[in-house]
Scaffold this motif. Sequence first.
Motif: not given
Length: 82
Positions: A13-20
């Motif tokens: 779940e963290l992936v989309p937030s961090i890659v931003q």
Amino acid sequence: MRSTAIDNEDGVELVPSIVQCPALRLLHFYNNMSGDGGAKALSTIIRQISLSLEDLRFSATRAMTDGCQAIATSLLEVPQLR
């Protein structure tokens, strides 16, 4: 996330937030229960922010061979790590 602990689902779940955060230079991902799922999610992050990442700390995540292999492979794309 459901709590302060990170598990396999939370790591994904963290992936989309961090890659931003394309200018992310420091990423500490340790002392959690994320396992192989979290390690694989982290490898996705590493690949996407590889141009800016300078400091990665990854330990005590209960990742096994598959997860650690994913991290190792993604780190080949980050020559500027200290």
